[in-house]
Motif scaffolding. Structure first.
Motif: not given
Length: 77
Positions: A55-75
């Motif tokens: 269960v902890r690994a599932c949470v960690d997996y989700a955290v790692q996905l979010i950390k790796a996600e690129e966010v592109h904001l419009a000016p």
């Protein structure tokens, strides 16, 4: 922590990440976590084939996905 505990196999749940050695998708476990169900209760009452570490690994997996996600904001206009 997630190393080896989460697998992705195109033949299992259409490639959705699952707990290794099971057909239990990570999202199903995370939905229970979202509901505030304690990890030990998730194992005891919902998925007795898992461990609290799974269960902890599932949470960690989700955290790692979010950390790796690129966010592109419009000016700002």
């Amino acid at each position: 922590m997630t190393k080896g505990r989460i697998t992705v196999d195109p033949k299992v749940h259409f490639g959705q990440p699952c707990i290794a050695g099971t057909r239990i998708p990570v999202y199903a476990v995370l939905e229970l976590v979202r509901e505030g169900i304690p990890f030990d209760e998730i194992v005891r009452d919902y998925y007795p084939d898992l461990t609290v570490e799974d269960v902890r690994a599932c949470v960690d997996y989700a955290v790692q996905l979010i950390k790796a996600e690129e966010v592109h904001l419009a000016p700002a206009p």
